[in-house]
Design an enzyme around this catalytic site. Structure first.
Site, PDB file in Angstrom:
ATOM      1  N   HIS A 190       0.817  -1.214   0.000  1.00 14.76           N
ATOM      2  CA  HIS A 190       0.000   0.000   0.000  1.00 14.76           C
ATOM      3  C   HIS A 190       0.844   1.254   0.000  1.00 14.76           C
ATOM      4  CE1 HIS A 190      -4.025  -1.909   1.274  1.00 14.76           C
ATOM      5  NE2 HIS A 190      -3.895  -1.797  -0.014  1.00 14.76           N
ATOM      6  N   ARG A 307       0.488   0.695 -32.225  1.00 14.44           N
ATOM      7  CA  ARG A 307       0.709  -0.463 -33.105  1.00 14.44           C
ATOM      8  C   ARG A 307       2.161  -0.918 -32.947  1.00 14.44           C
ATOM      9  NH1 ARG A 307      -3.025   2.702 -36.802  1.00 14.44           N
ATOM     10  NH2 ARG A 307      -4.631   1.248 -37.484  1.00 14.44           N
ATOM     11  N   ARG A 343      -1.000  -2.352 -28.003  1.00 18.40           N
ATOM     12  CA  ARG A 343      -1.502  -3.562 -28.663  1.00 18.40           C
ATOM     13  C   ARG A 343      -0.342  -4.516 -28.899  1.00 18.40           C
ATOM     14  NH1 ARG A 343      -4.312  -3.288 -34.481  1.00 18.40           N
ATOM     15  NH2 ARG A 343      -2.175  -3.023 -35.175  1.00 18.40           N
ATOM     16  N   GLU A 440     -12.237  -7.425 -34.568  1.00 17.55           N
ATOM     17  CA  GLU A 440     -11.898  -7.146 -35.970  1.00 17.55           C
ATOM     18  C   GLU A 440     -12.394  -8.245 -36.892  1.00 17.55           C
ATOM     19  OE1 GLU A 440      -7.745  -5.258 -36.071  1.00 17.55           O
ATOM     20  OE2 GLU A 440      -7.517  -6.948 -34.721  1.00 17.55           O
ATOM     21  N   ASN A 463     -11.188  -1.209 -39.529  1.00 14.53           N
ATOM     22  CA  ASN A 463     -10.542  -1.486 -40.821  1.00 14.53           C
ATOM     23  C   ASN A 463     -10.673  -2.971 -41.152  1.00 14.53           C
ATOM     24  OD1 ASN A 463      -9.691   1.120 -40.400  1.00 14.53           O
ATOM     25  ND2 ASN A 463      -7.617   0.545 -39.818  1.00 14.53           N
ATOM     26  N   ASP A 464     -10.284  -3.796 -40.196  1.00 15.59           N
ATOM     27  CA  ASP A 464     -10.352  -5.232 -40.456  1.00 15.59           C
ATOM     28  C   ASP A 464     -11.780  -5.751 -40.376  1.00 15.59           C
ATOM     29  OD1 ASP A 464      -7.771  -6.222 -41.144  1.00 15.59           O
ATOM     30  OD2 ASP A 464      -7.118  -5.638 -39.143  1.00 15.59           O
ATOM     31  N   ARG A 474      -8.659  -4.712 -47.792  1.00 17.11           N
ATOM     32  CA  ARG A 474      -8.592  -3.287 -47.453  1.00 17.11           C
ATOM     33  C   ARG A 474      -7.513  -2.533 -48.216  1.00 17.11           C
ATOM     34  NH1 ARG A 474      -6.411  -3.642 -41.188  1.00 17.11           N
ATOM     35  NH2 ARG A 474      -5.300  -1.714 -41.537  1.00 17.11           N
ATOM     36  N   CYS A 511     -10.966   1.983 -32.924  1.00 16.14           N
ATOM     37  CA  CYS A 511      -9.672   2.587 -33.249  1.00 16.14           C
ATOM     38  C   CYS A 511      -9.307   2.449 -34.725  1.00 16.14           C
ATOM     39  CB  CYS A 511      -8.570   2.010 -32.357  1.00 16.14           C
ATOM     40  SG  CYS A 511      -8.412   0.236 -32.471  1.00 16.14           S
TER      41      CYS A 511
HETATM   42  C1  PEP Z   1      -8.271  -1.994 -37.497  1.00 12.15           C
HETATM   43  O1  PEP Z   1      -8.241  -3.089 -38.038  1.00 12.15           O
HETATM   44  O2  PEP Z   1      -9.228  -1.193 -37.601  1.00 12.15           O
HETATM   45  C2  PEP Z   1      -7.142  -1.564 -36.673  1.00 12.15           C
HETATM   46  C3  PEP Z   1      -7.200  -0.478 -35.941  1.00 12.15           C
HETATM   47  O3  PEP Z   1      -6.017  -2.320 -36.727  1.00 12.15           O
HETATM   48  P1  PEP Z   1      -4.957  -2.212 -37.924  1.00 12.15           P
HETATM   49  O4  PEP Z   1      -5.417  -1.113 -38.828  1.00 12.15           O
HETATM   50  O5  PEP Z   1      -3.657  -1.962 -37.316  1.00 12.15           O
HETATM   51  O6  PEP Z   1      -5.092  -3.574 -38.544  1.00 12.15           O
HETATM   52 MG    MG Z   2      -6.691  -4.488 -37.507  1.00 12.90          MG
END
Ligand code: PEP
Ligand code: MG
Length: 593
Positions: A190, A307, A343, A440, A463-464, A474, A511
């Site tokens: 503590h 990342r 991450r 994702e 994105n994924d 993508r 994100c």
């Molecule tokens: C995503 O997939 O949206 C993401 C934030 O991860 P990355 O773009 O690094 O794959």
């Molecule tokens: Mg991703």
């Protein structure tokens, strides 16, 4: 000049005279009571309890001001011991049955609980034994009418002690306390937690330093390295003064960041936290990110996505555990108290092929968590490095490309084993470091509730999630017109994730690139995301847009889209109508002659 090494409880450098705090522990003699004395001693227990309670209430009040995030909880837990019917009942029963004096019974009864904690397998329990000692000493002092221990320093000083209780640390913090160093205590004791909460450089677990230090000796306390230098020579003193000067500047930057987080609310009062994404990991990139984040008025919660696989861009290979620890700790310390979401490596896909192999379908191949779980040494090194940073700042860990709960359970197991490794080495970490999952893959979005119940937060990688839901690569420019996060299927999956996570009372962030797009913002707000993490250049713009929007209206737009739209175009048409309505109506000017 002597150097003692211990465990870093909080980073930073303090230089100044020592104050040797000598807390002598009281022990009670065993006395036999006559029949008349028994009730008197029981009454004295009640008086001692009452006095201790009122002292603890005062200390809790000071802790609330000085260490608001942790202090109150620590002292409330101690205060509860004074009301524990089992312990107090036992004390009174034993005075009657054994006819022994109150001080002796309190001493033995509390020592028994202390021994139980001190010999526990669980290091957290072991460290709580000091809290019982504190309460015991407090009661003994009142029962044996001993003088109050004076926790008073003249001018500014570094407090050095064999044992410092959390209450001592709080009482010293009202004066010009520069830092503290103790022989006992571990990273999760503590007193170490309070050091972090008070923001003071501190070292615990020095083992046998206090006995060699006298009040007035000049000390250098290097909380970052866990080193205490006694009577430094001139050159060392000059070097550390320069370092301390840099630290002061960094501390100012940190404070600025902590304060510069005006919350972002929609017009109708819904808060959405904004964080930023960070890619390149180098000292320059960190300095730049800190610079951006500490600009006055930035409405930033911190880093929403680091990342780490981009280490490979800078180094061509994964850095060692030591190098990773250094860089994550540096980042966490510079961003503290802002959040840093690290991450774990998302190698594979289009980002550096895993192990240099050629895969026919890399996006559906060996990627993200799959590689980490197949390379347990690499993964454990990274997890330990992240955990170390959690002792230094407000760190969260996030797992990419999770598809099944097996993967999550396995990764959580690696985290627990990494904690055991660090504990065994006496290294500091936050035992409650939040671990989150990136959503994702459609499989994870559909079964989001199962992930939410196992981890601390979810973060949508739009994105994924878009690429895998729509089966659109993508990065393929031939079909880029088909890649759109506003496809109703993607929105439906995001809605599913948020509903499931909120049912389990877990926050959800987003994100991916979607978070920084103006066109997507009404949906992001209406879907009920708690946080979005965007590229640094979009932070101010997105914050200002959110402040012009109405959560309730965005919610009804989302409901319509989820119910009626079957194509991306339908969604966009609804958006056009929404924006038309949202525009302020122009008054027609009637010209008067
Ligand atoms: C995503 O997939 O949206 C993401 C934030 O991860 P990355 O773009 O690094 O794959
Ligand atoms: Mg991703």
């Amino acid at each position: 000049m002597e150097t003692y090494r211990g465990i870093s409880a909080h980073p930073g450098i303090a230089i100044g005279p020592a104050f040797h705090y000598n807390r002598t522990l009281i022990a009670a003699d065993e006395l036999e009571l006559s029949s008349e004395e028994i009730e008197e001693d029981i009454a004295r227990v009640d008086v001692a309890l009452e006095r201790a309670r009122s002292e603890m209430d005062k200390i809790t009040m000071i802790a609330e001001q000085k260490a608001p995030d942790q202090g109150k909880a620590i002292f409330e837990a101690q205060r509860m011991m004074l009301d524990d019917p089992f312990v107090i009942g036992n004390v009174k029963r034993r005075i009657r049955e054994e006819r022994r004096n109150a001080a002796y019974v309190v001493d033995t009864e509390f020592s028994h609980h202390q021994h139980f904690l001190a010999t526990s397998e669980n290091p957290l329990f072991r460290e709580r034994a000091d809290d019982v000692e504190d309460i015991k000493q407090r009661l003994l002092r009142h029962l044996m009418k001993k003088d109050k221990i004076v926790s008073k320093i003249d001018g500014s000083a570094i407090v050095v002690a064999e044992l410092l209780t959390p209450a001592d640390a709080i009482l010293f913090s009202r004066q010009d306390l520069l830092g503290f160093a103790t022989d006992t205590g571990g990273a999760t004791s503590h007193v170490a937690i309070l050091a972090r909460s008070l923001g003071l450089p501190a070292i615990v677990g020095l083992r046998a330093a206090a006995g060699h230090i006298e009040t007035g000796d000049i000390l250098i306390l290097d909380g970052t390295r866990g080193e205490l230098i006694v009577k430094p020579d001139h050159a060392t003193l000059v070097r550390y003064k320069e370092l301390a000067h840099d630290e002061v500047i960094k501390e100012k930057e940190r404070k600025l960041m902590g304060e510069a987080t005006p919350p972002v609310f929609t017009k109708d009062g819904r808060e959405i936290a904004i964080s930023m994404n960070m890619e390149l990991i180098s000292e320059e990139a960190i300095e730049e990110a800190v610079g951006i984040a500490s600009t006055d008025g930035k409405p930033l919660r911190g880093l929403g996505l680091l990342r780490t696989e981009h280490f490979l861009t800078a180094h061509d290979e994964i850095p060692s555990e030591v190098e990773q620890s250094k860089i994550y700790c540096d980042l966490a310390a510079k961003f503290n108290p802002s959040v840093v979401t690290i991450r774990t490596f998302d190698i594979g896909g289009d980002k550096f092929s895993g192990g240099g192999m050629r895969e026919k379908n890399p996006f559906l191949g060996w990627r993200g968590i799959r590689i980490s779980l197949d390379e347990p040494i690499m993964f454990a090194e990274q997890v330990r490095a992240i955990l170390r940073a959690s002792a230094v700042g407000n760190v969260r860990m996030m797992l990419p490309m999770i598809t099944s709960t097996h993967e999550l359970d396995y990764a959580l197991d690696v985290v627990e084993r990494a904690k055991e490794d660090l504990r065994a080495k006496g290294e500091a970490f936050n035992g409650k470091m939040p671990v989150g999952v990136m959503i994702e893959v459609p499989a994870a979005a559909i079964r989001a509730e199962h992930f939410a119940s196992r981890c601390d937060f979810l973060s949508i990688g739009s994105n994924d999630l878009t690429q895998y839901t729509l089966a659109v690569d993508r990065g393929n420019e031939f079909i880029s017109h088909l890649f759109d996060e506003l496809h109703p299927a993607v929105l439906q999956l995001i809605d599913n994730v948020i509903t499931a996570a909120h049912r389990k009372r877990k926050p959800v962030s987003l994100c991916g690139e979607m978070g920084g797009k103006d066109i997507a913002l009404p949906f992001i707000i209406g879907l009920g995301l708690d946080e979005i993490s965007v590229s640094p250049t979009r932070v101010m713009h997105i914050a200002s847009l959110i402040r012009t929007m109405d959560y309730k209206k965005c919610q009804s737009l989302v409901r319509k889209a989820l119910r009626d739209a079957s194509t991306t175009e339908d969604v966009k048409q609804l958006l056009v109508e929404f924006q038309g309505k949202a525009k302020p109506k122009r008054r027609r000017l009637i010209k008067k002659n």
